[in-house]
Design a protein around this motif. Structure first.
Motif, PDB file in Angstrom:
ATOM      1  N   MET A   1      -3.010  19.975  37.555  1.00 15.19           N
ATOM      2  CA  MET A   1      -2.619  19.764  36.155  1.00 15.19           C
ATOM      3  C   MET A   1      -1.579  18.643  36.041  1.00 15.19           C
ATOM      4  SD  MET A   1      -1.207  22.723  33.565  1.00 15.19           S
ATOM      5  CE  MET A   1       0.456  22.922  34.196  1.00 15.19           C
ATOM      6  N   PHE A   2      -0.623  18.620  36.974  1.00 15.01           N
ATOM      7  CA  PHE A   2       0.467  17.639  36.897  1.00 15.01           C
ATOM      8  C   PHE A   2       0.024  16.242  37.341  1.00 15.01           C
ATOM      9  CE2 PHE A   2       3.408  21.441  37.656  1.00 15.01           C
ATOM     10  CZ  PHE A   2       3.668  21.576  36.302  1.00 15.01           C
ATOM     11  N   GLU A   3      -0.966  16.173  38.218  1.00 11.69           N
ATOM     12  CA  GLU A   3      -1.306  14.878  38.831  1.00 11.69           C
ATOM     13  C   GLU A   3      -1.616  13.811  37.781  1.00 11.69           C
ATOM     14  OE1 GLU A   3      -3.349  11.613  40.278  1.00 11.69           O
ATOM     15  OE2 GLU A   3      -4.435  13.206  39.203  1.00 11.69           O
ATOM     16  N   PRO A   4      -2.525  14.068  36.817  1.00  5.55           N
ATOM     17  CA  PRO A   4      -2.787  13.022  35.814  1.00  5.55           C
ATOM     18  C   PRO A   4      -1.602  12.780  34.879  1.00  5.55           C
ATOM     19  CG  PRO A   4      -4.020  15.029  35.287  1.00  5.55           C
ATOM     20  CD  PRO A   4      -3.424  15.231  36.645  1.00  5.55           C
ATOM     21  N   VAL A   5      -0.767  13.803  34.692  1.00 10.24           N
ATOM     22  CA  VAL A   5       0.431  13.608  33.854  1.00 10.24           C
ATOM     23  C   VAL A   5       1.339  12.571  34.506  1.00 10.24           C
ATOM     24  CG1 VAL A   5       2.496  14.702  32.884  1.00 10.24           C
ATOM     25  CG2 VAL A   5       0.325  15.965  32.936  1.00 10.24           C
ATOM     26  N   VAL A   6       1.591  12.772  35.785  1.00 13.01           N
ATOM     27  CA  VAL A   6       2.492  11.854  36.497  1.00 13.01           C
ATOM     28  C   VAL A   6       1.861  10.466  36.609  1.00 13.01           C
ATOM     29  CG1 VAL A   6       3.713  11.431  38.661  1.00 13.01           C
ATOM     30  CG2 VAL A   6       3.508  13.778  37.782  1.00 13.01           C
ATOM     31  N   ARG A   7       0.592  10.418  36.983  1.00 11.81           N
ATOM     32  CA  ARG A   7      -0.086   9.129  37.152  1.00 11.81           C
ATOM     33  C   ARG A   7      -0.070   8.328  35.857  1.00 11.81           C
ATOM     34  NH1 ARG A   7      -4.993   8.460  35.915  1.00 11.81           N
ATOM     35  NH2 ARG A   7      -5.583  10.636  36.280  1.00 11.81           N
ATOM     36  N   ARG A   8      -0.452   8.961  34.772  1.00 16.18           N
ATOM     37  CA  ARG A   8      -0.520   8.241  33.494  1.00 16.18           C
ATOM     38  C   ARG A   8       0.870   7.849  32.991  1.00 16.18           C
ATOM     39  NH1 ARG A   8      -3.055  11.713  29.396  1.00 16.18           N
ATOM     40  NH2 ARG A   8      -2.514   9.894  28.129  1.00 16.18           N
ATOM     41  N   ALA A   9       1.860   8.707  33.225  1.00 14.94           N
ATOM     42  CA  ALA A   9       3.233   8.355  32.823  1.00 14.94           C
ATOM     43  C   ALA A   9       3.690   7.111  33.585  1.00 14.94           C
ATOM     44  CB  ALA A   9       4.179   9.523  33.092  1.00 14.94           C
ATOM     45  N   LEU A  10       3.481   7.120  34.884  1.00 20.00           N
ATOM     46  CA  LEU A  10       3.908   5.974  35.690  1.00 20.00           C
ATOM     47  C   LEU A  10       3.170   4.703  35.268  1.00 20.00           C
ATOM     48  CD1 LEU A  10       4.177   7.648  39.227  1.00 20.00           C
ATOM     49  CD2 LEU A  10       6.045   7.092  37.645  1.00 20.00           C
ATOM     50  N   GLU A  11       1.875   4.843  34.975  1.00 24.54           N
ATOM     51  CA  GLU A  11       1.099   3.680  34.515  1.00 24.54           C
ATOM     52  C   GLU A  11       1.661   3.117  33.214  1.00 24.54           C
ATOM     53  OE1 GLU A  11      -3.185   5.205  36.411  1.00 24.54           O
ATOM     54  OE2 GLU A  11      -2.886   5.205  34.232  1.00 24.54           O
ATOM     55  N   ALA A  12       2.238   4.013  32.408  1.00 22.34           N
ATOM     56  CA  ALA A  12       2.814   3.572  31.127  1.00 22.34           C
ATOM     57  C   ALA A  12       4.262   3.106  31.280  1.00 22.34           C
ATOM     58  CB  ALA A  12       2.734   4.716  30.113  1.00 22.34           C
ATOM     59  N   GLY A  13       4.738   3.066  32.533  1.00 21.57           N
ATOM     60  CA  GLY A  13       6.113   2.612  32.758  1.00 21.57           C
ATOM     61  C   GLY A  13       7.168   3.657  32.451  1.00 21.57           C
ATOM     62  N   VAL A  14       6.749   4.918  32.402  1.00 23.22           N
ATOM     63  CA  VAL A  14       7.661   6.018  32.072  1.00 23.22           C
ATOM     64  C   VAL A  14       8.098   6.717  33.362  1.00 23.22           C
ATOM     65  CG1 VAL A  14       7.714   8.333  31.014  1.00 23.22           C
ATOM     66  CG2 VAL A  14       6.775   6.373  29.745  1.00 23.22           C
ATOM     67  N   GLN A  15       9.384   6.982  33.494  1.00 18.96           N
ATOM     68  CA  GLN A  15       9.886   7.665  34.680  1.00 18.96           C
ATOM     69  C   GLN A  15       9.635   9.170  34.588  1.00 18.96           C
ATOM     70  OE1 GLN A  15      13.354   6.592  36.839  1.00 18.96           O
ATOM     71  NE2 GLN A  15      13.963   5.074  35.299  1.00 18.96           N
ATOM     72  N   VAL A  16       9.334   9.756  35.745  1.00 21.96           N
ATOM     73  CA  VAL A  16       9.001  11.180  35.758  1.00 21.96           C
ATOM     74  C   VAL A  16       9.970  11.945  36.655  1.00 21.96           C
ATOM     75  CG1 VAL A  16       7.242  12.920  36.261  1.00 21.96           C
ATOM     76  CG2 VAL A  16       6.562  10.627  35.471  1.00 21.96           C
ATOM     77  N   ARG A  17      10.560  12.967  36.081  1.00 20.31           N
ATOM     78  CA  ARG A  17      11.375  13.894  36.854  1.00 20.31           C
ATOM     79  C   ARG A  17      10.567  15.181  37.011  1.00 20.31           C
ATOM     80  NH1 ARG A  17      16.593  17.634  35.850  1.00 20.31           N
ATOM     81  NH2 ARG A  17      17.910  16.612  37.390  1.00 20.31           N
ATOM     82  N   ALA A  18      10.704  15.850  38.158  1.00 17.46           N
ATOM     83  CA  ALA A  18      10.012  17.129  38.357  1.00 17.46           C
ATOM     84  C   ALA A  18      11.024  18.259  38.504  1.00 17.46           C
ATOM     85  CB  ALA A  18       9.124  17.071  39.591  1.00 17.46           C
TER      86      ALA A  18
END
Lengths: 309, 309
Positions: free
Chosen positions: A132-149
């Motif tokens: 579930m998280f994998e596409p969230v993180v991938r797409r966020a990073l592609e959009a230049g958005v930083q991801v904290r877990a």
């Protein structure tokens, strides 16, 4: 106003980042409806008090957390390109879509170290959460958005009891390996004690995870939050989640009371001579103000002491 | 009921003595009159919960602390020759006379590390207090009674600010040299932080005082009590004052709220695998019971968590 005397321990870090979660982790647990203007004022006052990063809200489905149904409206009112990042929690791709539409620069995902909490809180399973998280993180990073877990239930789980350290490390590594810049280890029900914290951090180090990619997120359910913070500080951790005035808890976890109060953390850091950038009187006044709005006294000892009388 | 997972740190002591002060330091600050039978039940329940030493009351003049005017009646009802010592505070020779008449085996004297508090609380001066205590200690020892010495304002003083460590060491040594078996170092207004604790303990060691003659007495005014306890534990201290449910404070010191809650200390010790002999559920029930008598919730996180619902 009293201030602690400074006694600097040269073996401790000289600077700490306080990741303020009160506006999200705190307010999401309030039963009453808090007006948008009050939430906005809280975030702005926290920013003005010098908190370096202020988690603003959560794009969780309003069916689950109706308290934060105004997440989009709140974010639209914030300066998303100023000096202070305003991360938002996104539980899944749908939440990410809303966050990206709102133009955020930082998101946070919220995983579980245990099977039962993954089922109850994420409506998923331990294993399925990663897919579930994998596409969230991938797409966020592609959009230049930083991801904290976030990783919750890292010490104990109300249904499963003690959580095995190797399990926590394995889950945390998967979230970091996806591309999260930081992993926040949560003692969601507050049962951890100081050497448990040390053992968990040692296990991450042994697994090759640099300490500067870890943050600690303690709840004060059994009064251990600040002591556990101190134990983590001694292990070199330099990012700590805290909530103004000790707001917060977790609506899905039995016995999960408030977060570590930011003010109590600041008092300790001041005494230890560790820089943090927060204006304690301004912060304590903010917490006293929101406590008045919520109709009950702040659980923070420092807020009560500084704003009494 | 939740219990912390045990993660033993072999560098810490394997056993700690909890010196319970709730019945004295706690109840002396209550504004209402508490019936003798309630006080007696509190002391007896604390004893039954396994506290190894329970300070019972104070033979201070009733004009100053009317709450404890029944000290003699209370002591007359206790088993003074059982396994659990019941020390009583004696401010001066008059108090000692009453304590000796009552047949106690342990007394405690209460000194000040600062000039202002010596004047305000002891109605004496910093220097004159030692002349006042000398015959108290001498006569107690002659009567076969053990003497503990408290030293207050060891970290900060509301009128004088930070208290110089050398001053604390000098005052503490004078009390020990008089014949006190133990010196309890009090952070009466709760302003101390972890490395301040370490620095103070290092200074006592450098002055030749064995750590096993020291106890720590923390107040939680700024949320630091348990963290400071942990710092002292790391320095080898094995006796800690605490009050059931966090009862207490000091009526003469601005901002002095309650003592470290015994339950929060016990939770940490349980997690660290350090023996203490206390039955936590029995203790928490006792604190919930006295909180109900006093008409307000216990400030102890553990008491609230264990007795909720």
């Amino acid at each position: 106003m009293s201030l602690p005397a400074v006694h600097r321990d040269p073996s401790l870090p000289d600077r700490v980042t306080i990741y303020e979660v009160g506006a999200r982790d705190g307010l999401q647990n309030e039963s009453g409806v808090i007006p948008l203007e009050t939430k906005l004022e809280l975030v702005q006052r926290l920013t003005a008090a010098g908190l370096p990063i202020v988690e603003a809200t959560s794009f969780v489905h309003p069916k689950w957390v109706p308290q934060l149904a105004d997440a989009g409206d709140l974010v639209a009112r914030l300066d998303l390109h100023g000096a202070t990042p305003y991360p938002v929690l996104v539980p899944n791709e749908r939440g990410l879509d809303r966050a990206l539409d709102a133009g955020v620069t930082h998101v946070a995902i919220f995983g579980s170290a245990t099977e039962t909490f993954a089922q109850k809180n994420l409506n998923s399973t331990y294993e399925a959460q990663f897919a579930m998280f994998e596409p969230v993180v991938r797409r966020a990073l592609e959009a230049g958005v930083q991801v904290r877990a976030y990783l919750s239930m890292c010490f104990g789980d109300p249904w499963e009891g003690e959580v095995v350290i190797d399990r926590v490390v394995a889950a945390g590594k998967r979230l970091l390996d996806m591309g999260a810049y930081e992993l926040s280890l949560g003692d969601t029900i507050g049962v951890g004690t100081a050497h448990h914290v040390e053992a968990l951090l040692d296990a991450f180090t042994a697994a090759g995870v640099a300490t500067d990619r870890l943050a600690m997120h303690f709840h004060d359910t059994y009064g251990q939050a600040l002591t556990n913070t101190y134990a983590a500080l001694r292990k070199g951790v330099t990012t700590f989640d805290a909530s103004a005035g000790g707001l917060g808890g977790c609506p899905y976890a039995k016995s999960a009371t408030g977060n570590l109060a930011t003010e109590d953390l600041v008092w300790m850091l001041d005494g230890l001579g560790i820089a943090h950038g927060v204006d304690l009187p301004a912060l304590a006044q903010t917490s006293a103000w929101i406590a008045q709005h919520l109709g009950r006294p702040s659980p923070s000892a420092v807020v009560r002491a500084l704003t009494a009388g």
